[in-house]
Design a protein around this motif. Structure first.
Motif, PDB file in Angstrom:
ATOM      1  N   CYS A 120       0.904   4.252  -2.949  1.00 38.73           N
ATOM      2  CA  CYS A 120       0.454   5.631  -2.765  1.00 38.73           C
ATOM      3  C   CYS A 120       1.588   6.592  -2.417  1.00 38.73           C
ATOM      4  O   CYS A 120       1.405   7.805  -2.461  1.00 38.73           O
ATOM      5  CB  CYS A 120      -0.639   5.729  -1.711  1.00 38.73           C
ATOM      6  SG  CYS A 120      -0.100   5.336  -0.041  1.00 38.73           S
ATOM      7  N   ARG A 152      -7.875  -4.415  -0.172  1.00 37.53           N
ATOM      8  CA  ARG A 152      -6.520  -4.831  -0.535  1.00 37.53           C
ATOM      9  C   ARG A 152      -5.618  -3.586  -0.515  1.00 37.53           C
ATOM     10  O   ARG A 152      -6.110  -2.458  -0.393  1.00 37.53           O
ATOM     11  CB  ARG A 152      -6.505  -5.492  -1.927  1.00 37.53           C
ATOM     12  CG  ARG A 152      -7.450  -6.675  -2.130  1.00 37.53           C
ATOM     13  CD  ARG A 152      -7.444  -7.724  -1.031  1.00 37.53           C
ATOM     14  NE  ARG A 152      -6.118  -8.220  -0.671  1.00 37.53           N
ATOM     15  CZ  ARG A 152      -5.869  -8.922   0.442  1.00 37.53           C
ATOM     16  NH1 ARG A 152      -6.836  -9.177   1.306  1.00 37.53           N
ATOM     17  NH2 ARG A 152      -4.661  -9.333   0.710  1.00 37.53           N
ATOM     18  N   PRO A 153      -4.308  -3.774  -0.661  1.00 41.91           N
ATOM     19  CA  PRO A 153      -3.412  -2.607  -0.599  1.00 41.91           C
ATOM     20  C   PRO A 153      -3.813  -1.488  -1.553  1.00 41.91           C
ATOM     21  O   PRO A 153      -3.716  -0.302  -1.210  1.00 41.91           O
ATOM     22  CB  PRO A 153      -2.053  -3.199  -0.973  1.00 41.91           C
ATOM     23  CG  PRO A 153      -2.126  -4.616  -0.494  1.00 41.91           C
ATOM     24  CD  PRO A 153      -3.549  -5.039  -0.734  1.00 41.91           C
ATOM     25  N   VAL A 159      -6.445   0.828  -0.041  1.00 48.44           N
ATOM     26  CA  VAL A 159      -5.888   1.745   0.953  1.00 48.44           C
ATOM     27  C   VAL A 159      -5.135   2.864   0.250  1.00 48.44           C
ATOM     28  O   VAL A 159      -5.322   4.048   0.559  1.00 48.44           O
ATOM     29  CB  VAL A 159      -4.942   0.983   1.922  1.00 48.44           C
ATOM     30  CG1 VAL A 159      -4.269   1.951   2.889  1.00 48.44           C
ATOM     31  CG2 VAL A 159      -5.710  -0.095   2.691  1.00 48.44           C
ATOM     32  N   ALA A 160      -4.329   2.482  -0.742  1.00 49.63           N
ATOM     33  CA  ALA A 160      -3.541   3.486  -1.457  1.00 49.63           C
ATOM     34  C   ALA A 160      -4.460   4.487  -2.158  1.00 49.63           C
ATOM     35  O   ALA A 160      -4.222   5.698  -2.130  1.00 49.63           O
ATOM     36  CB  ALA A 160      -2.622   2.800  -2.467  1.00 49.63           C
ATOM     37  N   ALA A 174      -0.817   5.383   4.975  1.00 51.53           N
ATOM     38  CA  ALA A 174      -1.212   3.997   4.713  1.00 51.53           C
ATOM     39  C   ALA A 174      -1.122   3.181   6.002  1.00 51.53           C
ATOM     40  O   ALA A 174      -2.012   2.390   6.327  1.00 51.53           O
ATOM     41  CB  ALA A 174      -0.315   3.397   3.633  1.00 51.53           C
ATOM     42  N   ALA A 203       0.842  -1.203   0.000  1.00 49.41           N
ATOM     43  CA  ALA A 203       0.000   0.000   0.000  1.00 49.41           C
ATOM     44  C   ALA A 203       0.876   1.252   0.000  1.00 49.41           C
ATOM     45  O   ALA A 203       0.605   2.210  -0.730  1.00 49.41           O
ATOM     46  CB  ALA A 203      -0.933  -0.007   1.210  1.00 49.41           C
TER      47      ALA A 203
END
Lengths: 481, 96
Positions: A341, A372-373, A376-377, A347, A337
């Motif tokens: 990002c 999933r990552p 979040v990103a 994160a 993540a």
């Protein structure tokens, strides 16, 4: 006079393999009684043991992760005793040539507060050897019943030097050891499943003395907190004995975590003559550089090394890394993540706080998480761009967790725009532009990012419920006039 | 020939969970003594400069890959048990 405790731990860890140590019947936990046996496990006449390569690989891996010296050559010995948990009347083990020697476990002691890192120290190891687990006895009224499912499971014994000084250190040692074993995929170390078992050798001596006192072996420490509480109890018991003018007797004591009491176990004096001798059925193991390199290539970064790296490279604080790092999957999730990002701290906050809270509430594991990552990103980026406010972001997160939709889609769907009439949105945008002529001028002069300065006020006016895409479009249209 | 005392016959019998009569002790002491005396001939061999080894053959790393194979059925596993209950072997009550 003050006394100090001298503690050594013997930790048995089941090695995670599909088949047993010396035969190929499946290994496992929770199967119906006596369904994981074969002629070797039951020691039927004429059977011969054959080593499990994977178990050797994993113990070498454990040794490399713990900084041990891997023996260039080691052999197998028979530890002879009569007890119905062992149908051969001996256990195959390693006596004078363990697979690993030396090494250490880095531990973290409790800090002054939960959110402050505690002191780190190294607990030296004596050795790690490989052996086979034994069957399980169930005690009934007048007889005992034997289940051999566990018998023959690869088991390593990790022996520490007597350098542990307190119950808290013992707890920290087990915690660190377990984390490393799980990181390395060596064992799941689930104490409830008997995958990790711990005995403690405990003595006391006047603080600063070098000679060792009489040691007491404490058994049946079957949870991490029982280990801590049992050791604390034993240390204070020994101090009380000595202060009352008595002497500590060498004995084995049984700790009962339910009652918080320990009692002496009556053991036969003869019990500990195991008459070890080399097992003629098994040839030695030779570990060359090539084998070690192959295993080393599969070794993960150690948890504390990873934590230091997260703090140094990403600037993520201890309060977050101490949550992320003990769980390898969670720390990998975080890194992914963070990479997507470019905002590791944000994160980390989402994962350590919101994701874990939602997973806990839904009693799900990370693997089952629809977030999933990339989710979040994406959310971090939307907040970063000012497209949504943090209050709305919290709502978006909960929705993503439930639906698995990407953050942009959630924002569009929960229609932060839907409750807002377009005329009203345009009015908020006009007001925001009017209130900040400098940013308006900057934007018109070509400073693209200046547009973000208007988004916060618009979102606040919309109480977070405006479609970020539409806000952006509206602002651009107004600024172009 | 070693004396019965050197053999620690009582100790060995106890470890093997054997209750020997005085007569048996005498007989086995003699037999074990003969065996030991025979094996002790090895002490006459000059082994200076020879590395101790647990095996006579230079064979190492004999193993199998970790691939499970079917084991015994519960019925077969318990087939020789003099007594069984709940799919387990019944043994005299033991408490360590």
């Amino acid at each position: 006079m003050t006394y100090e405790a001298v503690i050594g731990l013997e930790v048995h860890v089941q090695v995670k393999t599909r088949s047993k140590m010396f035969s190929r019947v499946a290994a496992g936990y929770g199967h119906p009684e006596n369904t994981l046996t074969d002629p070797v496990v039951l020691a039927l006449p004429g059977t011969l043991p054959v080593m499990n390569k994977e178990a050797l690989d994993k113990v070498i891996k454990a040794g490399l992760l713990l900084g041990c010296e891997i023996a260039p050559e080691c052999k197998w010995d028979r530890k002879n005793y009569f007890y119905p948990d062992s149908p051969k009347n001996y256990q195959i083990s390693q006596y004078d040539q363990p697979l690993c020697r030396g090494g250490f476990v880095e531990i973290e002691l409790p800090g002054p507060a939960r959110n402050v890192m505690g002191e780190h120290k190294r607990i030296s190891l004596t050795r790690i050897h490989l052996e086979e687990d034994v069957g399980k006895l169930n005690h009934a009224e007048a007889v005992s019943l034997v289940d051999f499912n566990r018998a023959g499971t690869p088991l390593m014994e990790i022996v520490s030097e007597p350098v542990i000084r307190s119950a808290d250190e013992a707890f920290a040692y087990l915690t660190a050891l377990k984390t490393i074993m799980v990181y390395g995929g060596i064992s799941d170390c689930d104490m409830e499943k008997g995958q990790l078992r711990c005995d403690a050798n405990i003595s006391i001596r006047p603080a600063g003395a070098t000679a060792l006192g009489t040691k007491v072996e404490l058994k049946n420490l079957n949870s991490f907190s029982f280990v801590r509480d049992g050791i604390a109890l034993e240390v204070s018991r020994q101090v009380a004995v000595v202060q009352a003018g008595g002497t500590v007797v060498q004995e084995t004591r049984d700790y009962d975590g339910q009652t918080g009491e320990s009692k002496s176990l009556r053991t036969k004096e003869m019990a500990h003559d195991y008459r070890y001798f080399p097992d003629p059925d098994l040839m030695p193991v030779q570990v060359g550089e090539e084998w070690k390199s192959a295993v080393r290539a599969g070794c993960p970064e150690l948890p504390f090394d990873k934590q230091r790296r997260f703090q140094k490279e990403y600037g993520v604080p201890y309060t977050i890394t101490s949550v992320l790092v003990p769980d390898r999957e969670l720390s990998d999730f975080f890194e992914e993540a963070a990479r997507l990002c470019g905002r590791p701290q944000a994160a980390g906050n989402w994962i350590a706080n919101d994701l874990l809270r939602e997973l806990g509430a839904a009693t799900l594991g990370l693997a089952q998480s629809k977030v999933r990552p990339a989710h979040v990103a994406g959310l971090v980026r939307l907040v970063e761009e000012g497209a949504i406010l943090s209050n709305a972001a919290k709502e978006v997160f909960v929705d993503m967790f439930r639906t698995g939709d990407p953050p942009g889609a959630v924002v569009a769907r929960i229609g932060l725009g839907a409750q807002t009439d377009l005329g009203e949105l345009e009015r908020w945008c006009r007001e925001a532009v009017a209130a900040n002529p400098k940013s308006a001028a900057d934007f018109k002069a070509g400073k693209e990012s200046a547009i973000n300065a208007f988004k916060g006020p618009v979102m606040r006016a919309a109480k977070g419920r405006a479609d970020p895409k539409r806000v952006d479009e509206t602002l651009r249209r107004l600024l172009a006039q | 020939m070693p004396k019965p005392d050197d053999l620690r016959l009582d100790h060995v019998a106890n470890l093997a969970r054997l209750a020997l009569t005085a007569e048996e002790k005498e007989r086995f002491a003699a037999q074990l003594g003969d065996v030991l005396a025979y094996v002790q001939q090895l002490n006459e061999v000059d082994v200076s400069g020879i590395e101790p080894t647990a095996h006579a053959f230079p064979v190492v790393n004999v193993w199998a890959e970790d691939v499970p194979e079917p084991g015994l059925s519960v019925e077969d596993a318990l087939g020789n048990a003099p007594e069984k209950r709940d799919n387990m072997f019944v043994v005299p009550k033991v408490v360590e």
